[in-house]
Scaffold this motif. Structure first.
Motif, PDB file in Angstrom:
ATOM      1  N   UNK A  50       0.803  -1.216   0.000  1.00 18.25           N
ATOM      2  CA  UNK A  50       0.000   0.000   0.000  1.00 18.25           C
ATOM      3  C   UNK A  50       0.833   1.262   0.000  1.00 18.25           C
ATOM      4  N   UNK A  51       2.110   1.154  -0.350  1.00 18.16           N
ATOM      5  CA  UNK A  51       3.033   2.289  -0.377  1.00 18.16           C
ATOM      6  C   UNK A  51       3.532   2.530  -1.800  1.00 18.16           C
ATOM      7  N   UNK A  52       4.339   3.578  -1.930  1.00 18.13           N
ATOM      8  CA  UNK A  52       5.045   3.820  -3.175  1.00 18.13           C
ATOM      9  C   UNK A  52       4.250   4.596  -4.208  1.00 18.13           C
ATOM     10  N   UNK A  53       4.865   4.763  -5.379  1.00 15.97           N
ATOM     11  CA  UNK A  53       4.264   5.608  -6.417  1.00 15.97           C
ATOM     12  C   UNK A  53       3.095   4.955  -7.172  1.00 15.97           C
ATOM     13  N   UNK A  54       2.985   3.635  -7.136  1.00 14.06           N
ATOM     14  CA  UNK A  54       1.892   2.956  -7.830  1.00 14.06           C
ATOM     15  C   UNK A  54       0.674   2.972  -6.922  1.00 14.06           C
ATOM     16  N   UNK A  55      -0.379   3.642  -7.353  1.00 16.77           N
ATOM     17  CA  UNK A  55      -1.550   3.835  -6.477  1.00 16.77           C
ATOM     18  C   UNK A  55      -2.723   2.931  -6.838  1.00 16.77           C
ATOM     19  N   UNK A  56      -2.845   2.577  -8.116  1.00 11.12           N
ATOM     20  CA  UNK A  56      -3.997   1.787  -8.550  1.00 11.12           C
ATOM     21  C   UNK A  56      -3.526   0.492  -9.212  1.00 11.12           C
ATOM     22  N   UNK A  57      -4.458  -0.428  -9.383  1.00 10.29           N
ATOM     23  CA  UNK A  57      -4.097  -1.665 -10.096  1.00 10.29           C
ATOM     24  C   UNK A  57      -3.706  -1.344 -11.533  1.00 10.29           C
ATOM     25  N   UNK A  58      -4.315  -0.334 -12.106  1.00  8.36           N
ATOM     26  CA  UNK A  58      -3.927   0.085 -13.465  1.00  8.36           C
ATOM     27  C   UNK A  58      -2.451   0.502 -13.492  1.00  8.36           C
ATOM     28  N   UNK A  59      -2.036   1.268 -12.482  1.00  9.70           N
ATOM     29  CA  UNK A  59      -0.622   1.667 -12.379  1.00  9.70           C
ATOM     30  C   UNK A  59       0.269   0.428 -12.291  1.00  9.70           C
ATOM     31  N   UNK A  60      -0.142  -0.528 -11.474  1.00  4.53           N
ATOM     32  CA  UNK A  60       0.635  -1.761 -11.308  1.00  4.53           C
ATOM     33  C   UNK A  60       0.750  -2.510 -12.627  1.00  4.53           C
ATOM     34  N   UNK A  61      -0.362  -2.661 -13.328  1.00  2.17           N
ATOM     35  CA  UNK A  61      -0.348  -3.409 -14.584  1.00  2.17           C
ATOM     36  C   UNK A  61       0.470  -2.691 -15.655  1.00  2.17           C
ATOM     37  N   UNK A  62       0.400  -1.360 -15.666  1.00  4.08           N
ATOM     38  CA  UNK A  62       1.213  -0.589 -16.609  1.00  4.08           C
ATOM     39  C   UNK A  62       2.696  -0.782 -16.289  1.00  4.08           C
ATOM     40  N   UNK A  63       3.046  -0.748 -15.011  1.00  2.00           N
ATOM     41  CA  UNK A  63       4.438  -0.960 -14.588  1.00  2.00           C
ATOM     42  C   UNK A  63       4.893  -2.359 -14.979  1.00  2.00           C
ATOM     43  N   UNK A  64       4.043  -3.361 -14.800  1.00  2.38           N
ATOM     44  CA  UNK A  64       4.391  -4.742 -15.149  1.00  2.38           C
ATOM     45  C   UNK A  64       4.614  -4.890 -16.651  1.00  2.38           C
ATOM     46  N   UNK A  65       3.796  -4.208 -17.435  1.00  2.00           N
ATOM     47  CA  UNK A  65       3.964  -4.264 -18.891  1.00  2.00           C
ATOM     48  C   UNK A  65       5.294  -3.632 -19.297  1.00  2.00           C
TER      49      UNK A  65
END
Length: 169
Positions: A50-65
């Protein structure tokens, strides 16, 4: 998910430590890419807390891509380098690790693009993406180590060739 996130954090530390060993190669593409990927994976770990610059699941998925794209670029860079490495057990190890990278990248990309509906499905997707990122990061850690073992071998071979050419015939 917290356990996998923690494992990923440990892997990022491992990659960072390995990259730091090779200060003389600081401008090397492999080192730069490894550090960038480590940072991305660490941000994904922070997301699980729940920390860091990634706030949403969309952010996470974009980072993973983006992480998968970076891994593909790392694969191409190391593949090109591997052609310079003389045949040896170290080169075989490097090649074996390289062979696994595209599969992990593809799996991660497929996971990221798979549609989800509902909280349970989204949670499952997040868990799968974190797990596959950890698996890919594990391979990247091995790849960085194997690359620099081979780089040392190439440097020694180049030095030996240079010394042979300096010896009077």
């Amino acid at each position: 998910m917290a356990k996998v996130g923690l494992e990923m954090k440990l892997l990022t530390s491992e990659v960072d430590a390995e990259a730091e060993k090779w200060d003389e190669y600081a401008e090397n593409d492999i080192v730069k890419r490894a550090k960038a990927m480590s940072s991305m994976a660490y941000n994904m770990y922070l997301f699980t807390r729940g920390d860091g610059p990634l706030k949403t699941t969309h952010d996470l998925f974009t980072q993973a891509e983006f992480f998968a794209e970076q891994a593909n670029q790392m694969y191409r860079t190391v593949r090109e380098f591997s052609y310079e490495v003389p045949g040896s057990a170290e080169k075989s190890d490097l090649s074996a690790i390289l062979e696994r990278i595209p599969l992990h990248c593809q799996q991660l990309q497929v996971m990221v693009k798979s549609p989800t509906v509902g909280k349970t499905a989204t949670f499952g997707k997040v868990d799968s993406v974190i797990q596959e990122t950890k698996n890919l990061m594990n391979e990247i850690a091995k790849l960085v180590t194997a690359s620099f073992v081979c780089a040392t071998k190439v440097s020694k071979c180049a030095l030996a060739q240079c010394m042979v050419s300096l010896v009077p015939q």
